[in-house]
Enzyme design. Structure first.
Site, mmCIF file in Angstrom:
data_model
loop_
_atom_site.group_PDB
_atom_site.id
_atom_site.type_symbol
_atom_site.label_atom_id
_atom_site.label_comp_id
_atom_site.label_asym_id
_atom_site.label_seq_id
_atom_site.Cartn_x
_atom_site.Cartn_y
_atom_site.Cartn_z
ATOM 1 C CG ASP A 1 27.332 23.712 74.769
ATOM 2 O OD1 ASP A 1 28.264 23.297 75.473
ATOM 3 O OD2 ASP A 1 27.497 24.502 73.810
ATOM 4 C CG ASP B 1 32.333 26.988 76.801
ATOM 5 O OD1 ASP B 1 32.413 28.094 77.356
ATOM 6 O OD2 ASP B 1 32.779 25.936 77.299
#
Ligand code: XBP
Ligand code: MG
Length: 240
Positions: A8, A10
């Site tokens: 991922d 963010d």
């Protein structure tokens, strides 16, 4: 056997939310003449909604109900486009940092011929801006970069992970995902990918059912340790 790491972006690869996306939303609001300001605490609440455009729509529905329904989608799109430009300017200024341990671990994984991928809600332009700021992390380091444009349904839906798995041509059990939030963990786990969670100030208090391990960050985490956690996934599964 572990063959790929899926990150991922963010909150996981980099601390993008409080000093990046949040600030960019506020600049977009000001630029477009809206008196809205998302402070650090309010933004933490709004992170329950994945996706920037969806987050703006949610905010309008709760705090700006005077805006007619039919105009909301267009307004959210306009503000989100502005916000993206401000965000990339912030990234270009070097204000957004990778989280501790990530660059080193990625280098170690590449040296060991593990495949690397990204599964994120944000846009391709935002990811590329971040990677361009990080020489050790050039876009070429990742075999697959799946973004909000590649999945119709945002996390916690597993679509973005399924897209990555398809492109890698791997079984979910051959991969390890890295996420920072309960929404992200749910997306990865629903796709069947064992997941390491690294929390941040916005996600520390969340529950992470089914995570292989929950850490503060990846500082000092070596590939050998990841392989051990990955091999322990059947134990974790049985305990769910
Ligand atoms: C992060 C998000 C993103 C960013 C903003 O989700 O929800 O929406 O806050 O990005 P995750 P955009 O880390 O789980 O992928 O404004 O570009 O949507
Ligand atoms: Mg995240």
């Amino acid at each position: 056997m572990l063959r790929a790491l899926i990150f991922d972006v963010d909150g996981t690869l980099a601390d993008t939310e409080r000093d990046g996306h949040r600030v960019a939303f506020n600049r977009a609001f000001a630029e477009a003449g809206w008196p809205w300001h998302w402070d650090v605490a309010r933004y933490g609440e709004l992170l329950a909604v994945a996706g920037g455009r969806e987050r703006i729509l949610h905010f309008i529905a709760s705090d700006a109900t005077e805006i007619p329904l039919r105009g909301r989608e267009r307004l959210a799109r306009d503000l989100h486009a502005r916000k993206g430009r401000h965000y990339r300017r912030l990234v270009d200024s070097g204000r957004i940092r990778l989280r501790p341990g990530t660059a080193r671990l990625l280098q170690e994984a590449r040296a060991a011929a593990l495949r690397l991928a990204i599964a994120t809600t944000t846009s391709r332009a935002n990811v590329e801006a971040l990677l361009a700021r990080t020489p050790s992390l050039s876009a070429g380091a990742f075999q697959v970069i799946a973004t909000g444009e590649d999945a119709r349904q945002k996390k916690p839906h597993p679509e973005v992970y399924q897209y990555v798995l398809d492109r890698l041509g791997l079984d979910p059990q051959e991969c390890l995902a890295f996420e920072d939030s309960a929404l992200g963990l749910r997306a990865a786990r629903t796709a069947g990918v064992p997941t390491v969670v690294t929390v941040n100030e916005y996600t520390r208090a969340q529950d992470f059912p089914g995570a292989l391990v929950v850490l503060d960050n990846l500082k000092g985490v070596r590939l050998a340790q990841l392989r051990t956690w990955h091999a322990s996934r059947r134990v974790a599964k049985a305990q769910e």
